[in-house]
Design a protein around this motif. Sequence first.
Motif, PDB file in Angstrom:
ATOM      1  N   CYS A  30      10.441 -19.314 -18.362  1.00 35.25           N
ATOM      2  CA  CYS A  30      10.298 -20.856 -17.838  1.00 35.25           C
ATOM      3  C   CYS A  30      11.395 -21.733 -18.765  1.00 35.25           C
ATOM      4  N   THR A  32      12.653 -26.016 -20.379  1.00 34.33           N
ATOM      5  CA  THR A  32      12.729 -26.923 -19.513  1.00 34.33           C
ATOM      6  C   THR A  32      13.800 -27.979 -20.835  1.00 34.33           C
ATOM      7  N   SER A  47      13.872 -28.102 -15.472  1.00 33.43           N
ATOM      8  CA  SER A  47      13.837 -26.930 -15.498  1.00 33.43           C
ATOM      9  C   SER A  47      14.452 -25.365 -15.015  1.00 33.43           C
ATOM     10  N   ALA A  94      12.035 -26.796 -23.881  1.00 34.13           N
ATOM     11  CA  ALA A  94      11.059 -27.128 -24.622  1.00 34.13           C
ATOM     12  C   ALA A  94      10.292 -25.356 -23.274  1.00 34.13           C
ATOM     13  N   ALA A  95       9.408 -24.312 -23.369  1.00 27.31           N
ATOM     14  CA  ALA A  95       8.639 -23.772 -22.823  1.00 27.31           C
ATOM     15  C   ALA A  95       7.061 -22.756 -23.290  1.00 27.31           C
ATOM     16  N   PRO A  96       6.633 -23.094 -21.579  1.00 27.75           N
ATOM     17  CA  PRO A  96       5.171 -22.846 -22.127  1.00 27.75           C
ATOM     18  C   PRO A  96       4.793 -21.166 -22.484  1.00 27.75           C
ATOM     19  N   CYS A 102       6.627 -23.894 -12.952  1.00 24.62           N
ATOM     20  CA  CYS A 102       7.576 -24.671 -14.169  1.00 24.62           C
ATOM     21  C   CYS A 102       8.708 -25.784 -13.233  1.00 24.62           C
ATOM     22  N   ARG A 106       5.799 -31.094 -15.486  1.00 24.52           N
ATOM     23  CA  ARG A 106       4.652 -30.121 -16.693  1.00 24.52           C
ATOM     24  C   ARG A 106       5.234 -30.806 -17.834  1.00 24.52           C
ATOM     25  N   GLU A 108       2.904 -30.277 -20.670  1.00 25.15           N
ATOM     26  CA  GLU A 108       2.347 -29.331 -21.977  1.00 25.15           C
ATOM     27  C   GLU A 108       3.338 -28.134 -22.479  1.00 25.15           C
ATOM     28  N   TYR A 109       3.741 -27.677 -23.650  1.00 25.08           N
ATOM     29  CA  TYR A 109       4.436 -27.140 -23.964  1.00 25.08           C
ATOM     30  C   TYR A 109       3.801 -26.124 -25.068  1.00 25.08           C
ATOM     31  N   ASP A 110       4.418 -25.050 -25.220  1.00 23.47           N
ATOM     32  CA  ASP A 110       3.956 -24.101 -26.487  1.00 23.47           C
ATOM     33  C   ASP A 110       4.379 -24.427 -27.427  1.00 23.47           C
ATOM     34  N   TRP A 112       8.695 -25.743 -28.933  1.00 26.73           N
ATOM     35  CA  TRP A 112      10.273 -26.229 -29.010  1.00 26.73           C
ATOM     36  C   TRP A 112      11.187 -26.453 -29.706  1.00 26.73           C
TER      37      TRP A 112
END
Length: 121
Positions: A30, A32, A47, A94-96, A102, A106, A108-110, A112
Amino acid sequence: HVQLVESGGGSVQAGGSLRLSCVFSGSPYCITWVRQHPDQWREGVASIYTGSGSPYLLDTEKDRFTISRDMAESTVYLQMDNVKPEDTGTYLCAAPIGHGACRPARVEYDYWGQGTQVTVS
């Protein structure tokens, strides 16, 4: 490990268009596009599931923005049409990791990207 690199920002007059690109690696499921306003407030605007290509847009931007992806190019695009001064800001990819909805909402992402600046006058 996911890496995200944005490009395509710039200065544009109100009513014009821009296409932002986010080149990704590491197979995020995913991605965003997040808009960081000049006051640092961040909001997700679009997203996309990279596998299916299913797009989701912030309700207020559905008539002006389009998100798409090209898996052959490992790139997610944000097409911005009829831009407004309030679109000014830094646009980040940004991607989780893991799983989960997705959606632009959202928070929170892990991973950037570094962002690309958009200025509308």
